[in-house]
Design an enzyme around this catalytic site. Structure first.
Site, PDB file in Angstrom:
ATOM      1  N   ASP A 201      65.573  66.194  38.842  1.00  0.00           N
ATOM      2  CA  ASP A 201      66.277  66.491  37.604  1.00  0.00           C
ATOM      3  C   ASP A 201      65.279  66.279  36.459  1.00  0.00           C
ATOM      4  O   ASP A 201      64.233  65.634  36.640  1.00  0.00           O
ATOM      5  CB  ASP A 201      67.473  65.546  37.481  1.00  0.00           C
ATOM      6  CG  ASP A 201      68.217  65.721  36.178  1.00  0.00           C
ATOM      7  OD1 ASP A 201      68.505  66.866  35.802  1.00  0.00           O
ATOM      8  OD2 ASP A 201      68.511  64.696  35.531  1.00  0.00           O
TER       9      ASP A 201
ATOM     10  N   ASP B  11      66.157  65.768  32.472  1.00  0.00           N
ATOM     11  CA  ASP B  11      66.588  64.781  31.481  1.00  0.00           C
ATOM     12  C   ASP B  11      67.046  63.497  32.170  1.00  0.00           C
ATOM     13  O   ASP B  11      67.951  63.517  33.001  1.00  0.00           O
ATOM     14  CB  ASP B  11      67.753  65.335  30.646  1.00  0.00           C
ATOM     15  CG  ASP B  11      67.379  66.597  29.897  1.00  0.00           C
ATOM     16  OD1 ASP B  11      66.999  66.496  28.725  1.00  0.00           O
ATOM     17  OD2 ASP B  11      67.452  67.691  30.502  1.00  0.00           O
TER      18      ASP B  11
ATOM     19  N   ASP C  57      69.527  61.315  37.970  1.00  0.00           N
ATOM     20  CA  ASP C  57      70.105  60.120  37.341  1.00  0.00           C
ATOM     21  C   ASP C  57      71.577  60.288  36.997  1.00  0.00           C
ATOM     22  O   ASP C  57      72.114  59.534  36.193  1.00  0.00           O
ATOM     23  CB  ASP C  57      69.325  59.778  36.063  1.00  0.00           C
ATOM     24  CG  ASP C  57      69.594  60.777  34.948  1.00  0.00           C
ATOM     25  OD1 ASP C  57      69.448  61.997  35.191  1.00  0.00           O
ATOM     26  OD2 ASP C  57      69.962  60.350  33.836  1.00  0.00           O
TER      27      ASP C  57
END
Length: 219
Positions: A10, A12, A168
């Site tokens: 991922d 961000d 996250d």
């Protein structure tokens, strides 16, 4: 735990700390409405949730509200105008990526960020060596649907089951599981409002260095 043939990330909250610029866009909107700035600590956990999460955190406005779409467009335009003022890679990420390169292990990016933002941000963060970059609008579906992860595996010409996916947010773990990839929760990221330990990820890691060490044990 199979030896990985590729690591997918991922963007961000996993590779890059983009929350300062995302939060700044919210606070410009608040200033335009004569509202006090929302505390950064309040906005940061929602950075991985994009416009939906940040508008919700900054204004308590949900996607079903009549004003949401106008605010979403305003937020995205504001963010686009200042996309990499304070954003930077998380500490240890450059070392992690250099380590993967040294192992000749390909890595790529799978984000729900729209292509117009991803294409602008990736070069500015010096992530141009990514072997694939899949955005939220690259396929007809965004995470937690597995389509973006499967497209990344297709572009790398590697079976999905031989890829590890690191993110996250709970939807990252859900997408990885749906795609048949090893799911790794990046506990150093934003993580929303729930603890990564509750996401049922295959692995939970606290630092990028831990990921590099794990890869080396499997190489």
């Amino acid at each position: 735990m199979q030896t990985p043939k590729a690591i997918l990330f991922d963007l961000d909250g996993t590779l890059a700390d983009t929350a300062p610029d995302l939060a700044a866009a919210v606070n410009v909107m608040r200033s335009n409405r004569q509202l006090a700035h929302a505390p950064y600590e309040h906005l940061r956990p929602f950075a991985s949730a994009g416009a939906r999460g940040l508008i919700g955190a900054g204004f308590n406005v949900t996607p079903d509200a009549p004003e949401y779409e106008v605010m979403r467009i305003e937020f995205l335009n504001q963010y686009a105008s200042a996309i990499a003022i304070h954003s930077q890679l998380f500490e240890q990420i450059p070392t992690l990526l250099s380590g993967l390169d040294a192992l000749q292990l390909p890595w790529g990016i799978v984000t729900n960020k729209a292509m117009r933002f991803t294409n602008a941000l990736v070069p500015l963060l010096d992530l141009k060596q990514a072997r694939c970059v899949i955005s939220g609008d690259t396929t007809p579906h965004a995470k937690p649907h597995p389509a973006p992860l499967l497209e990344a595996a297709r572009q790398l010409a590697i079976d999905a089951q031989h890829c590890w996916y690191v993110g996250d947010d709970l939807r990252d773990i859900q997408a990885a599981k749906a795609a048949g990839m090893l799911s790794i929760a990046a506990a150093w990221g934003y993580c929303g409002t729930t603890e990564p330990q509750h996401w049922e990820a295959d692995v939970v890691l606290n630092t990028p260095q831990e990921l590099l060490e794990l890869v080396r044990t499997r190489a």
